[in-house]
Scaffold this motif. Structure first.
Motif, PDB file in Angstrom:
ATOM      1  N   VAL A 132       0.844  -1.191   0.000  1.00 27.87           N
ATOM      2  CA  VAL A 132       0.000   0.000   0.000  1.00 27.87           C
ATOM      3  C   VAL A 132       0.883   1.247   0.000  1.00 27.87           C
ATOM      4  O   VAL A 132       1.981   1.248   0.580  1.00 27.87           O
ATOM      5  N   GLY A 133       0.435   2.268  -0.670  1.00 29.56           N
ATOM      6  CA  GLY A 133       1.148   3.543  -0.653  1.00 29.56           C
ATOM      7  C   GLY A 133       0.623   4.424   0.469  1.00 29.56           C
ATOM      8  O   GLY A 133      -0.585   4.441   0.740  1.00 29.56           O
ATOM      9  N   VAL A 134       1.519   5.121   1.148  1.00 26.60           N
ATOM     10  CA  VAL A 134       1.111   6.036   2.214  1.00 26.60           C
ATOM     11  C   VAL A 134       1.686   7.413   1.952  1.00 26.60           C
ATOM     12  O   VAL A 134       2.789   7.545   1.394  1.00 26.60           O
ATOM     13  N   VAL A 135       0.943   8.427   2.326  1.00 20.91           N
ATOM     14  CA  VAL A 135       1.394   9.815   2.217  1.00 20.91           C
ATOM     15  C   VAL A 135       1.945  10.231   3.572  1.00 20.91           C
ATOM     16  O   VAL A 135       1.314   9.989   4.611  1.00 20.91           O
TER      17      VAL A 135
ATOM     18  N   GLY B 265       2.593  11.991   6.781  1.00 22.42           N
ATOM     19  CA  GLY B 265       1.700  12.846   7.559  1.00 22.42           C
ATOM     20  C   GLY B 265       0.312  12.288   7.707  1.00 22.42           C
ATOM     21  O   GLY B 265      -0.462  12.775   8.528  1.00 22.42           O
ATOM     22  N   ASP B 266       0.006  11.243   6.931  1.00 24.25           N
ATOM     23  CA  ASP B 266      -1.298  10.594   7.045  1.00 24.25           C
ATOM     24  C   ASP B 266      -1.224   9.427   8.023  1.00 24.25           C
ATOM     25  O   ASP B 266      -0.134   8.934   8.326  1.00 24.25           O
ATOM     26  N   PRO B 267      -2.359   8.952   8.509  1.00 19.81           N
ATOM     27  CA  PRO B 267      -2.349   7.796   9.429  1.00 19.81           C
ATOM     28  C   PRO B 267      -1.794   6.547   8.736  1.00 19.81           C
ATOM     29  O   PRO B 267      -1.957   6.361   7.529  1.00 19.81           O
ATOM     30  N   CYS B 268      -1.170   5.695   9.516  1.00 17.84           N
ATOM     31  CA  CYS B 268      -0.652   4.436   8.994  1.00 17.84           C
ATOM     32  C   CYS B 268      -1.802   3.475   8.694  1.00 17.84           C
ATOM     33  O   CYS B 268      -2.910   3.648   9.203  1.00 17.84           O
ATOM     34  N   PRO B 269      -1.554   2.458   7.866  1.00 18.17           N
ATOM     35  CA  PRO B 269      -2.592   1.455   7.584  1.00 18.17           C
ATOM     36  C   PRO B 269      -3.021   0.732   8.853  1.00 18.17           C
ATOM     37  O   PRO B 269      -2.425   0.882   9.919  1.00 18.17           O
ATOM     38  N   GLU B 270      -4.053  -0.088   8.731  1.00 17.26           N
ATOM     39  CA  GLU B 270      -4.621  -0.781   9.891  1.00 17.26           C
ATOM     40  C   GLU B 270      -3.825  -2.000  10.310  1.00 17.26           C
ATOM     41  O   GLU B 270      -4.222  -2.716  11.232  1.00 17.26           O
ATOM     42  N   TYR B 271      -2.707  -2.250   9.662  1.00 16.88           N
ATOM     43  CA  TYR B 271      -1.824  -3.356  10.038  1.00 16.88           C
ATOM     44  C   TYR B 271      -0.377  -2.864   9.928  1.00 16.88           C
ATOM     45  O   TYR B 271      -0.075  -1.926   9.183  1.00 16.88           O
ATOM     46  N   PRO B 272       0.543  -3.437  10.709  1.00 18.11           N
ATOM     47  CA  PRO B 272       1.935  -2.977  10.682  1.00 18.11           C
ATOM     48  C   PRO B 272       2.574  -3.206   9.309  1.00 18.11           C
ATOM     49  O   PRO B 272       2.440  -4.279   8.715  1.00 18.11           O
ATOM     50  N   VAL B 273       3.268  -2.196   8.818  1.00 17.86           N
ATOM     51  CA  VAL B 273       3.953  -2.298   7.529  1.00 17.86           C
ATOM     52  C   VAL B 273       5.336  -1.663   7.627  1.00 17.86           C
ATOM     53  O   VAL B 273       5.611  -0.860   8.523  1.00 17.86           O
ATOM     54  N   GLU B 274       6.186  -2.057   6.700  1.00 12.17           N
ATOM     55  CA  GLU B 274       7.499  -1.418   6.568  1.00 12.17           C
ATOM     56  C   GLU B 274       7.487  -0.632   5.270  1.00 12.17           C
ATOM     57  O   GLU B 274       7.160  -1.174   4.203  1.00 12.17           O
ATOM     58  N   CYS B 275       7.818   0.645   5.367  1.00 14.49           N
ATOM     59  CA  CYS B 275       7.705   1.540   4.224  1.00 14.49           C
ATOM     60  C   CYS B 275       9.080   1.886   3.659  1.00 14.49           C
ATOM     61  O   CYS B 275      10.067   1.988   4.397  1.00 14.49           O
ATOM     62  N   PHE B 276       9.118   2.110   2.351  1.00 17.22           N
ATOM     63  CA  PHE B 276      10.384   2.355   1.669  1.00 17.22           C
ATOM     64  C   PHE B 276      10.251   3.548   0.722  1.00 17.22           C
ATOM     65  O   PHE B 276       9.226   3.734   0.069  1.00 17.22           O
ATOM     66  N   TYR B 277      11.339   4.322   0.692  1.00 20.65           N
ATOM     67  CA  TYR B 277      11.456   5.401  -0.282  1.00 20.65           C
ATOM     68  C   TYR B 277      12.934   5.562  -0.606  1.00 20.65           C
ATOM     69  O   TYR B 277      13.716   6.018   0.239  1.00 20.65           O
TER      70      TYR B 277
ATOM     71  N   ALA C 287      10.842  12.731   1.715  1.00 24.15           N
ATOM     72  CA  ALA C 287       9.839  12.117   0.846  1.00 24.15           C
ATOM     73  C   ALA C 287       8.432  12.553   1.244  1.00 24.15           C
ATOM     74  O   ALA C 287       8.144  12.794   2.419  1.00 24.15           O
ATOM     75  N   GLN C 288       7.579  12.675   0.249  1.00 22.76           N
ATOM     76  CA  GLN C 288       6.190  13.024   0.495  1.00 22.76           C
ATOM     77  C   GLN C 288       5.294  11.785   0.575  1.00 22.76           C
ATOM     78  O   GLN C 288       4.196  11.857   1.107  1.00 22.76           O
ATOM     79  N   GLU C 289       5.779  10.684   0.033  1.00 19.26           N
ATOM     80  CA  GLU C 289       5.015   9.441   0.068  1.00 19.26           C
ATOM     81  C   GLU C 289       5.974   8.264   0.010  1.00 19.26           C
ATOM     82  O   GLU C 289       7.137   8.418  -0.373  1.00 19.26           O
ATOM     83  N   ALA C 290       5.508   7.118   0.398  1.00 14.93           N
ATOM     84  CA  ALA C 290       6.337   5.911   0.406  1.00 14.93           C
ATOM     85  C   ALA C 290       5.460   4.703   0.096  1.00 14.93           C
ATOM     86  O   ALA C 290       4.232   4.762   0.202  1.00 14.93           O
ATOM     87  N   TRP C 291       6.113   3.634  -0.316  1.00 12.45           N
ATOM     88  CA  TRP C 291       5.393   2.400  -0.608  1.00 12.45           C
ATOM     89  C   TRP C 291       5.695   1.397   0.490  1.00 12.45           C
ATOM     90  O   TRP C 291       6.856   1.213   0.860  1.00 12.45           O
TER      91      TRP C 291
END
Length: 201
Positions: free
Chosen positions: A111-114, A116-128, A147-151
């Motif tokens: 999932v992509g996250v912006v 400053g926005d809330p994290c998804p409903e399950y733990p994830v590791e994000c990369f940019y 970064a403004q967003e991450a995957w």
């Protein structure tokens, strides 16, 4: 190997693996089972025709009763006609796509996250790029870079309930029901009913 790259490879390789597995399965099962899958997935139905024209004419009534929207092809031409290759490819592609939906919905989510926005409903590791950070439910996505967003990726199987799994399978089943009507629909609205290969070109 970088974890972000590893997650990406898994996400892209999974559909290819599913496609190969289904293609092999279609080759190994009996003709009856294979034709049943063709009928359910893409709406094509191979019909056994008697060499006696009179017998074929007598069977037409039964075929019309049993078949409403399915496209029928003579079983004798399955091994040489274009329909065999198309049926294998479309069935494998569609089922691989549905398995991929189930895999990403129940096992490895992406999932992509912006920032400053809330994290998804399950733990994830994000990369940019070369940066990575963890994003837990209830937290705000904060990146160590500009970064403004991450995957993000996360193994979510242990967080799935029976209802979650049923929802994902239900969505996949609904898509299958829609897809199974597409090829017959294109076939019947085509002006080339006697040359069905033109209907999907």
């Amino acid at each position: 190997m970088d974890r972000g790259l590893l997650y990406g490879v898994i996400s892209y390789v999974a559909p290819v693996v599913f496609f190969g597995m289904i293609g092999l399965f279609l080759k190994l099962v009996t003709k009856e089972a294979r034709n049943f899958l063709f009928k359910q997935v893409i709406g094509t139905h191979y019909v056994r025709r008697d060499r006696n024209p009179a017998a074929n004419e007598a069977n037409d009534t039964v075929e019309k009763i049993e078949t409403v929207i399915y496209v029928e092809f003579d079983d004798a031409i399955e091994s040489t006609n274009w329909t065999s290759c198309v049926s294998y490819f479309l069935t494998s592609s569609i089922l691989a796509t549905l398995l991929t939906i189930i895999f990403e919905g129940c096992v490895l989510a992406s999932v992509g996250v912006v920032i400053g926005d809330p994290c998804p409903e399950y733990p994830v590791e994000c990369f940019y790029g070369n940066y990575s950070f963890y994003c837990n439910p209830g937290d705000i996505a904060m990146s160590p870079s500009a970064a403004q967003e991450a995957w993000c990726f996360g193994w979510i199987l242990r967080y799935q309930t029976a209802r979650d799994v049923i929802d994902v399978i239900g969505v996949s089943g609904g898509l299958l029901g829609i897809i199974s009507s597409i090829m017959p629909l294109v076939y019947y609205i085509s002006a080339y009913k006697d040359q069905p290969y033109k209907a999907i070109c």
